[in-house]
Design an enzyme around this catalytic site. Sequence first.
Site, PDB file in Angstrom:
ATOM      1  N   MET A  11      40.305  35.441  40.606  1.00 51.55           N
ATOM      2  CA  MET A  11      39.989  35.137  39.220  1.00 51.55           C
ATOM      3  C   MET A  11      39.062  33.920  39.184  1.00 51.55           C
ATOM      4  O   MET A  11      39.060  33.106  40.106  1.00 51.55           O
ATOM      5  CB  MET A  11      41.265  34.841  38.431  1.00 51.55           C
ATOM      6  CG  MET A  11      42.213  36.015  38.330  1.00 51.55           C
ATOM      7  SD  MET A  11      43.734  35.591  37.433  1.00 51.55           S
ATOM      8  CE  MET A  11      44.427  34.306  38.457  1.00 51.55           C
ATOM      9  N   ASP A  12      38.274  33.828  38.119  1.00 51.97           N
ATOM     10  CA  ASP A  12      37.381  32.685  37.889  1.00 51.97           C
ATOM     11  C   ASP A  12      36.176  32.629  38.819  1.00 51.97           C
ATOM     12  O   ASP A  12      35.501  31.603  38.876  1.00 51.97           O
ATOM     13  CB  ASP A  12      38.138  31.353  38.003  1.00 51.97           C
ATOM     14  CG  ASP A  12      39.097  31.137  36.849  1.00 51.97           C
ATOM     15  OD1 ASP A  12      38.991  31.853  35.841  1.00 51.97           O
ATOM     16  OD2 ASP A  12      39.959  30.241  36.954  1.00 51.97           O
ATOM     17  N   CYS A  13      35.890  33.709  39.565  1.00 51.41           N
ATOM     18  CA  CYS A  13      34.739  33.657  40.472  1.00 51.41           C
ATOM     19  C   CYS A  13      33.521  34.361  39.885  1.00 51.41           C
ATOM     20  O   CYS A  13      32.483  34.462  40.548  1.00 51.41           O
ATOM     21  CB  CYS A  13      35.092  34.240  41.836  1.00 51.41           C
ATOM     22  SG  CYS A  13      35.243  36.047  41.862  1.00 51.41           S
ATOM     23  N   SER A  16      33.306  39.486  36.046  1.00 49.41           N
ATOM     24  CA  SER A  16      32.884  40.096  34.777  1.00 49.41           C
ATOM     25  C   SER A  16      31.521  39.583  34.339  1.00 49.41           C
ATOM     26  O   SER A  16      30.733  40.318  33.740  1.00 49.41           O
ATOM     27  CB  SER A  16      33.930  39.842  33.688  1.00 49.41           C
ATOM     28  OG  SER A  16      35.145  40.503  33.980  1.00 49.41           O
ATOM     29  N   GLU A  87      37.226  45.378  36.046  1.00 48.55           N
ATOM     30  CA  GLU A  87      38.696  45.346  36.177  1.00 48.55           C
ATOM     31  C   GLU A  87      39.184  46.563  36.958  1.00 48.55           C
ATOM     32  O   GLU A  87      40.216  47.178  36.637  1.00 48.55           O
ATOM     33  CB  GLU A  87      39.369  45.293  34.792  1.00 48.55           C
ATOM     34  CG  GLU A  87      38.929  44.132  33.921  1.00 48.55           C
ATOM     35  CD  GLU A  87      39.406  42.770  34.413  1.00 48.55           C
ATOM     36  OE1 GLU A  87      40.124  42.714  35.428  1.00 48.55           O
ATOM     37  OE2 GLU A  87      39.042  41.761  33.775  1.00 48.55           O
ATOM     38  N   ALA A  88      38.442  46.900  38.014  1.00 46.06           N
ATOM     39  CA  ALA A  88      38.711  48.135  38.757  1.00 46.06           C
ATOM     40  C   ALA A  88      40.025  48.091  39.523  1.00 46.06           C
ATOM     41  O   ALA A  88      40.507  49.127  39.970  1.00 46.06           O
ATOM     42  CB  ALA A  88      37.557  48.427  39.713  1.00 46.06           C
ATOM     43  N   GLN A  89      40.612  46.915  39.674  1.00 42.77           N
ATOM     44  CA  GLN A  89      41.917  46.847  40.340  1.00 42.77           C
ATOM     45  C   GLN A  89      42.970  47.632  39.576  1.00 42.77           C
ATOM     46  O   GLN A  89      43.961  48.070  40.158  1.00 42.77           O
ATOM     47  CB  GLN A  89      42.365  45.395  40.518  1.00 42.77           C
ATOM     48  CG  GLN A  89      42.778  44.668  39.246  1.00 42.77           C
ATOM     49  CD  GLN A  89      41.609  43.980  38.556  1.00 42.77           C
ATOM     50  OE1 GLN A  89      40.454  44.189  38.916  1.00 42.77           O
ATOM     51  NE2 GLN A  89      41.909  43.121  37.588  1.00 42.77           N
TER      52      GLN A  89
END
Length: 215
Positions: A11-13, A16, A87-89
């Site tokens: 997250m935060d990298c 999106s 959000e492909a996870q």
Amino acid sequence: MAELTFFTGTMDCGKSTLALQTDYNHRRRGLAGLMMTSHDRAGEATVSSRLGLSADAVEVAPATQLWALVAERLAAGARIDYVIADEAQFYTSEQVDDLGRMADELDVPVYAFGILTDFRTRLFPGSARLVELADRVETLQVEALCWCGRRATHNARTVGGIMVTEGEQVVVGDTDGAGVVGYEVLCRHHHRRRMTAASARVAEAGAEPLPFATG
């Protein structure tokens, strides 16, 4: 030949943000694409970045048949020159298979974005399948940082600022700490110790002086 590329990181990298930039770059060249997402923190059918950018998208639910969705749009005369799957996870293994099929049979570049592991350091099913199928797996170079300043490598779920390691795999939250359920990126050391920024402040405030002179 078109490729299925998986861009991943904590997250935060900027995943999106990169998805939105990729869409923008393609549209500037006169191309038409299909943007999809699942469980975005901004709500359904939206790809949003923490920098404040957003765009409309197709919401992917567990029952969504991606190949049928694309085939229906193409049959109706729509152009799909590329596919972006944010959000492909959260996608199912079957949906990831469909992403690969789009690249192979439609010769359409597919760009998937998502985190690898959940708050328990376990692979998400969608991410695991992407690692198995993608032509390329790219780790984003924008490093997220743990509260201690080290490179963040793990995603932690927090409840009231306290890290938890049990619960449903998918619970929507954010990293701003505004809600009861939140998420925080940590280095492996502090993830193993379950030490979030909030708990570190508590520990520091309650620390006792060393039993020997320091000056």
